[in-house]
Write a protein that holds these residues in place. Structure first.
Motif, PDB file in Angstrom:
ATOM      1  N   SER A 268       4.839 -54.125  41.561  1.00 34.03           N
ATOM      2  CA  SER A 268       5.379 -55.155  40.671  1.00 34.03           C
ATOM      3  C   SER A 268       6.822 -54.852  40.312  1.00 34.03           C
ATOM      4  N   TYR A 269       7.123 -53.583  40.062  1.00 25.66           N
ATOM      5  CA  TYR A 269       8.493 -53.159  39.750  1.00 25.66           C
ATOM      6  C   TYR A 269       9.429 -53.439  40.930  1.00 25.66           C
ATOM      7  N   ALA A 270       8.912 -53.276  42.141  1.00 27.76           N
ATOM      8  CA  ALA A 270       9.721 -53.525  43.340  1.00 27.76           C
ATOM      9  C   ALA A 270       9.804 -55.002  43.688  1.00 27.76           C
ATOM     10  N   GLY A 271       9.006 -55.839  43.006  1.00 35.48           N
ATOM     11  CA  GLY A 271       9.067 -57.284  43.245  1.00 35.48           C
ATOM     12  C   GLY A 271       8.373 -57.717  44.518  1.00 35.48           C
ATOM     13  N   VAL A 272       7.275 -57.051  44.896  1.00 32.30           N
ATOM     14  CA  VAL A 272       6.563 -57.420  46.122  1.00 32.30           C
ATOM     15  C   VAL A 272       5.132 -57.893  45.837  1.00 32.30           C
ATOM     16  N   VAL A 273       4.810 -58.111  44.566  1.00 42.13           N
ATOM     17  CA  VAL A 273       3.478 -58.606  44.196  1.00 42.13           C
ATOM     18  C   VAL A 273       3.562 -60.107  43.940  1.00 42.13           C
ATOM     19  N   PRO A 274       2.791 -60.927  44.666  1.00 42.56           N
ATOM     20  CA  PRO A 274       2.794 -62.375  44.408  1.00 42.56           C
ATOM     21  C   PRO A 274       1.943 -62.719  43.190  1.00 42.56           C
ATOM     22  N   PHE A 275       2.479 -63.572  42.317  1.00 40.87           N
ATOM     23  CA  PHE A 275       1.767 -63.998  41.118  1.00 40.87           C
ATOM     24  C   PHE A 275       1.431 -65.488  41.219  1.00 40.87           C
ATOM     25  N   GLU A 276       0.333 -65.858  40.576  1.00 45.76           N
ATOM     26  CA  GLU A 276      -0.086 -67.255  40.563  1.00 45.76           C
ATOM     27  C   GLU A 276       0.913 -68.099  39.781  1.00 45.76           C
ATOM     28  N   HIS A 277       1.133 -69.337  40.241  1.00 45.97           N
ATOM     29  CA  HIS A 277       2.061 -70.255  39.574  1.00 45.97           C
ATOM     30  C   HIS A 277       1.384 -71.622  39.467  1.00 45.97           C
ATOM     31  N   SER A 278       0.619 -71.817  38.388  1.00 45.79           N
ATOM     32  CA  SER A 278      -0.091 -73.086  38.196  1.00 45.79           C
ATOM     33  C   SER A 278      -0.286 -73.330  36.711  1.00 45.79           C
ATOM     34  N   SER A 279      -0.465 -74.592  36.365  1.00 41.49           N
ATOM     35  CA  SER A 279      -0.705 -74.966  34.972  1.00 41.49           C
ATOM     36  C   SER A 279      -1.394 -76.321  34.938  1.00 41.49           C
TER      37      SER A 279
ATOM     38  N   VAL B 184       6.463 -64.118  44.384  1.00 38.22           N
ATOM     39  CA  VAL B 184       6.928 -62.908  43.710  1.00 38.22           C
ATOM     40  C   VAL B 184       7.879 -63.306  42.588  1.00 38.22           C
ATOM     41  N   HIS B 185       8.003 -62.422  41.598  1.00 38.19           N
ATOM     42  CA  HIS B 185       8.881 -62.696  40.459  1.00 38.19           C
ATOM     43  C   HIS B 185      10.290 -62.224  40.763  1.00 38.19           C
ATOM     44  N   LYS B 186      11.264 -62.975  40.240  1.00 38.84           N
ATOM     45  CA  LYS B 186      12.666 -62.626  40.503  1.00 38.84           C
ATOM     46  C   LYS B 186      13.093 -61.356  39.770  1.00 38.84           C
ATOM     47  N   MET B 187      12.367 -60.996  38.691  1.00 36.34           N
ATOM     48  CA  MET B 187      12.717 -59.776  37.964  1.00 36.34           C
ATOM     49  C   MET B 187      12.133 -58.571  38.700  1.00 36.34           C
ATOM     50  N   ALA B 188      12.972 -57.835  39.353  1.00 33.90           N
ATOM     51  CA  ALA B 188      12.521 -56.689  40.156  1.00 33.90           C
ATOM     52  C   ALA B 188      13.699 -55.758  40.391  1.00 33.90           C
ATOM     53  N   ASN B 189      13.395 -54.575  40.889  1.00 34.97           N
ATOM     54  CA  ASN B 189      14.438 -53.646  41.308  1.00 34.97           C
ATOM     55  C   ASN B 189      14.885 -54.082  42.701  1.00 34.97           C
ATOM     56  N   LYS B 190      15.989 -54.798  42.757  1.00 34.07           N
ATOM     57  CA  LYS B 190      16.435 -55.419  44.009  1.00 34.07           C
ATOM     58  C   LYS B 190      16.781 -54.374  45.081  1.00 34.07           C
ATOM     59  N   GLU B 191      17.315 -53.243  44.663  1.00 40.32           N
ATOM     60  CA  GLU B 191      17.684 -52.215  45.645  1.00 40.32           C
ATOM     61  C   GLU B 191      16.435 -51.615  46.293  1.00 40.32           C
ATOM     62  N   LEU B 192      15.416 -51.339  45.475  1.00 41.32           N
ATOM     63  CA  LEU B 192      14.160 -50.814  46.023  1.00 41.32           C
ATOM     64  C   LEU B 192      13.511 -51.844  46.932  1.00 41.32           C
ATOM     65  N   LYS B 193      13.555 -53.090  46.533  1.00 40.81           N
ATOM     66  CA  LYS B 193      12.984 -54.166  47.347  1.00 40.81           C
ATOM     67  C   LYS B 193      13.701 -54.274  48.688  1.00 40.81           C
ATOM     68  N   SER B 194      15.015 -54.123  48.663  1.00 41.31           N
ATOM     69  CA  SER B 194      15.804 -54.174  49.898  1.00 41.31           C
ATOM     70  C   SER B 194      15.462 -53.014  50.825  1.00 41.31           C
ATOM     71  N   LEU B 195      15.305 -51.816  50.257  1.00 45.20           N
ATOM     72  CA  LEU B 195      14.938 -50.655  51.065  1.00 45.20           C
ATOM     73  C   LEU B 195      13.550 -50.825  51.683  1.00 45.20           C
ATOM     74  N   LEU B 196      12.618 -51.355  50.892  1.00 44.87           N
ATOM     75  CA  LEU B 196      11.259 -51.589  51.410  1.00 44.87           C
ATOM     76  C   LEU B 196      11.266 -52.649  52.507  1.00 44.87           C
ATOM     77  N   HIS B 197      12.182 -53.620  52.387  1.00 52.03           N
ATOM     78  CA  HIS B 197      12.296 -54.655  53.424  1.00 52.03           C
ATOM     79  C   HIS B 197      12.714 -54.031  54.759  1.00 52.03           C
ATOM     80  N   LEU B 198      13.676 -53.106  54.694  1.00 51.21           N
ATOM     81  CA  LEU B 198      14.099 -52.419  55.917  1.00 51.21           C
ATOM     82  C   LEU B 198      12.966 -51.569  56.485  1.00 51.21           C
ATOM     83  N   CYS B 199      12.185 -50.960  55.590  1.00 48.64           N
ATOM     84  CA  CYS B 199      11.029 -50.168  56.034  1.00 48.64           C
ATOM     85  C   CYS B 199      10.006 -51.056  56.734  1.00 48.64           C
ATOM     86  N   ALA B 200       9.788 -52.260  56.191  1.00 48.94           N
ATOM     87  CA  ALA B 200       8.828 -53.195  56.782  1.00 48.94           C
ATOM     88  C   ALA B 200       9.279 -53.638  58.173  1.00 48.94           C
ATOM     89  N   LEU B 201      10.574 -53.893  58.318  1.00 46.25           N
ATOM     90  CA  LEU B 201      11.104 -54.277  59.633  1.00 46.25           C
ATOM     91  C   LEU B 201      10.931 -53.139  60.636  1.00 46.25           C
TER      92      LEU B 201
END
Length: 339
Positions: free
Chosen positions: A245-256, A266-283
């Motif tokens: 969740s801190y890295a911004g890779v957990v999808p949350f429900e969006h309904s009402s 995913v929520h826009k509030m996240a550690n963007k640098e960690l998310k970017s590093l994880l993206h490179l790891c995923a690739l």
């Protein structure tokens, strides 16, 4: 028997910090008292004397709350660690939203609001780990590395833009000028990465967790160090879901009700640098890991969006990181063993 609790809210800035103290005697709140101190070693001595004059004990009856200011709150963090004061370093956005609608702003008012937040949330606050100089060194080096990479990319982007200009003579001149700067930045990055490894190898616990994280396919040295910095070497026993969740890779429900039925996102509030590093790891996983390559292709055939699949891989990597740290065992590739 009379019980007294002490709640401290401290608003920190570069030159000074404002401290507000609330006493709760037998569940009865007393008026808040505030004082300003210089944010240096002499100011900390005055702050200590102020605590003594107010008979503030250094035990479980005292809770201190400050916001994470990057560098400026380190003196207070060090003071609380040295005197075993319960300190909570809070997220500024979380604290602001928890206070509800507020009007007006000043350093003193902010410290008083932190004091009230400390009182209201005292049962939920988690004590931050003691200040570890090694982590501060790692974080400062990682921050410097990120800044140098930004400068390097900026210089390269500017030169690429100049290629399209008609003035080839000017482009060749600037290319020679920038070459020295680019080489210098690359050398600085190399020296920082070298220093990072020296610090990692100097601490047995950090080195052990670092090697455990590296055992996971797709995760490299910089990502492993960054995760260790973000989690303080997992001192607070961070769960996989919390880190994801801190890295911004957990999808949350969006309904009402019946009017809003959005997709999970995913929520826009996240550690963007960690998310970017994880993206490179995923690739990297998709290119080099048979397991994730097959997973990606299978999901694509099912009609899934490419970024959605990448996010799922990022999430899997985070969960595996926490799993190896929790078990204190290197990652075992069961997929490869089965094959």
């Amino acid at each position: 028997m009379e019980t007294t609790k002490f709640y401290l809210g401290i608003d920190v800035s570069k030159l000074w910090f404002d401290a507000s103290l609330m006493l709760v005697v037998d569940h009865q709140r007393q008026p808040i008292t505030s004082q300003r101190f210089i944010n240096d070693s002499e100011g900390m001595k005055v702050f200590k004397a102020w605590l003594k004059s107010n008979r503030v004990p250094y035990d479980a009856n005292t809770i201190v709350v400050i916001e994470n200011t990057g560098v400026y709150h380190r003196l207070i963090w060090s003071f609380c660690s040295k005197h075993n004061l319960n300190l909570h370093i809070g997220n500024a956005a979380h604290i602001k939203w928890s206070l509800g609608i507020t009007r007006g702003k000043s350093d003193v008012i902010d410290s008083q609001r932190l004091c009230i937040y400390c009182f209201k949330q005292s049962e939920e606050l988690k004590v931050s780990p003691t200040l570890n100089p090694i982590f501060m060194q790692l974080k400062d080096l990682m921050t410097s590395r990120t800044r140098l990479l930004t400068q390097l990319q900026s210089n390269k982007s500017y030169l690429n833009e100049l290629k399209n200009s008609k003035d080839k003579l000017l482009f060749n001149t600037l290319q020679k000028v920038y070459a020295t700067s680019i080489d210098g930045i690359k050398e600085s990055i190399f020296q920082i990465e070298k220093e990072l490894m020296i610090i990692i190898n100097s601490d047995e616990k950090i080195k052990n967790n670092y090697e455990l994280i590296l055992s996971i396919p797709g995760i490299g040295k910089i990502t492993a160090i960054y995760i260790i910095c973000c989690t303080n070497n997992f001192a607070t026993k961070t769960t996989g879901k919390q880190l994801a969740s801190y890295a911004g890779v957990v999808p949350f429900e969006h309904s009402s009700g019946t009017s809003i039925k959005g997709k999970n996102r995913v929520h826009k509030m996240a550690n963007k640098e960690l998310k970017s590093l994880l993206h490179l790891c995923a690739l990297s996983c998709i290119r080099n890991s048979e397991e994730f390559k097959n997973y990606y292709n299978r999901k694509k055939e099912e009609g899934k969006n490419g970024m959605l699949i990448l996010n799922a891989i990022r999430n899997k990597l985070v969960l595996r990181v926490v799993a190896v740290i929790k078990k204190q065992q290197p990652y075992v590739n069961n997929y490869q063993k089965a094959a």
